[in-house]
Design a protein around this motif. Structure first.
Motif, PDB file in Angstrom:
ATOM      1  N   ARG A 125       0.901  -1.078   0.054  1.00 16.08           N
ATOM      2  CA  ARG A 125      -0.097   0.090  -0.005  1.00 16.08           C
ATOM      3  C   ARG A 125       0.842   1.382   0.028  1.00 16.08           C
ATOM      4  NH1 ARG A 125      -3.879   1.074   4.792  1.00 16.08           N
ATOM      5  NH2 ARG A 125      -4.929   3.268   4.199  1.00 16.08           N
ATOM      6  N   VAL A 126       1.863   1.284   1.023  1.00 14.66           N
ATOM      7  CA  VAL A 126       2.721   2.394   0.813  1.00 14.66           C
ATOM      8  C   VAL A 126       3.482   2.674  -0.337  1.00 14.66           C
ATOM      9  CG1 VAL A 126       5.131   3.216   2.368  1.00 14.66           C
ATOM     10  CG2 VAL A 126       3.033   2.278   3.316  1.00 14.66           C
ATOM     11  N   ARG A 127       3.859   1.510  -0.920  1.00 10.66           N
ATOM     12  CA  ARG A 127       4.751   1.625  -2.035  1.00 10.66           C
ATOM     13  C   ARG A 127       3.879   2.166  -3.354  1.00 10.66           C
ATOM     14  NH1 ARG A 127       7.912  -3.815  -2.070  1.00 10.66           N
ATOM     15  NH2 ARG A 127       9.649  -3.321  -0.877  1.00 10.66           N
ATOM     16  N   ARG A 128       2.536   1.626  -3.331  1.00  4.72           N
ATOM     17  CA  ARG A 128       1.613   2.027  -4.340  1.00  4.72           C
ATOM     18  C   ARG A 128       1.362   3.673  -4.193  1.00  4.72           C
ATOM     19  NH1 ARG A 128      -3.744   2.697  -3.617  1.00  4.72           N
ATOM     20  NH2 ARG A 128      -3.583   1.053  -1.677  1.00  4.72           N
ATOM     21  N   CYS A 129       1.089   4.024  -2.839  1.00  2.00           N
ATOM     22  CA  CYS A 129       0.976   5.593  -2.732  1.00  2.00           C
ATOM     23  C   CYS A 129       2.180   6.342  -2.962  1.00  2.00           C
ATOM     24  CB  CYS A 129       0.780   5.764  -1.086  1.00  2.00           C
ATOM     25  SG  CYS A 129      -0.886   5.077  -0.704  1.00  2.00           S
TER      26      CYS A 129
END
Length: 183
Positions: A125-129
């Protein structure tokens, strides 16, 4: 009829020869004060009783080591009780510290498999953001947060004004917050 009171020193010297009656008389005379002392030191009635019992066992065994020229019998016995009480407190304190250290070192009982799965999901999720940031925002955030640099250092590396770096980082963090769901 008048009773003759025997001094504690004489009783203790008789105890050194194995006189059980002298021991009982000396115990009856000194044990109540010894118990009060032990209670004050160990702060537990049952533990204080054990301390007094252990100290009086030592009185029986070591009575021959009493030296009248170095002090009174009462002081000698009281010292034995006090030392035993302090040793008990130290022992219990060390045992508590060992127990705490042992508990802290034990692996927790939580489910590490599910925790690892949640961590992987959070990482994705953090990488996507982070992928949703502009290149300049991501570069400034990488240098500041992951590189441990100050705004001034980031500005020097990127060869831009420090105010520009602050703006890029602020805007990037706002985007990350929105993407992560306002966390």
């Amino acid at each position: 009829m008048r009773t003759v009171e025997v001094q504690p020193e004489e009783l203790l010297e008789a105890v050194a020869t194995g006189d059980r009656d002298a021991y009982a008389t000396l115990f009856d005379a000194l044990a109540p004060r010894n118990l009060a002392l032990a209670r004050r030191v160990v702060a537990s009635a049952s533990l204080a009783e054990e301390v007094v019992q252990d100290a009086w066992l030592q009185v029986w065994r070591d009575a021959a080591s009493f030296d009248r020229s170095r002090g009174s019998a009462t002081a000698w016995v009281t010292t034995l009780v006090h030392r035993r009480a302090v040793d008990t407190v130290r022992h219990d304190s060390a045992a508590n510290r060992r127990d705490i250290a042992y508990e802290a070192a034990r692996p927790s009982g939580h489910d590490t498999v599910s925790e690892a799965a949640v961590d992987r999901d959070e990482t994705r999720r953090v990488r996507r953001c982070l992928d949703g940031l502009t290149g300049r925002q991501r570069e400034a955030i990488d240098l500041a947060y992951f590189g441990g640099r100050t705004y001034a250092e980031v500005a020097a590396v990127l060869a831009v004004n420090p105010a520009t770096v602050k703006t890029r980082i602020r805007d990037g963090l706002q985007r990350l917050r929105t993407c992560m769901g306002g966390l």
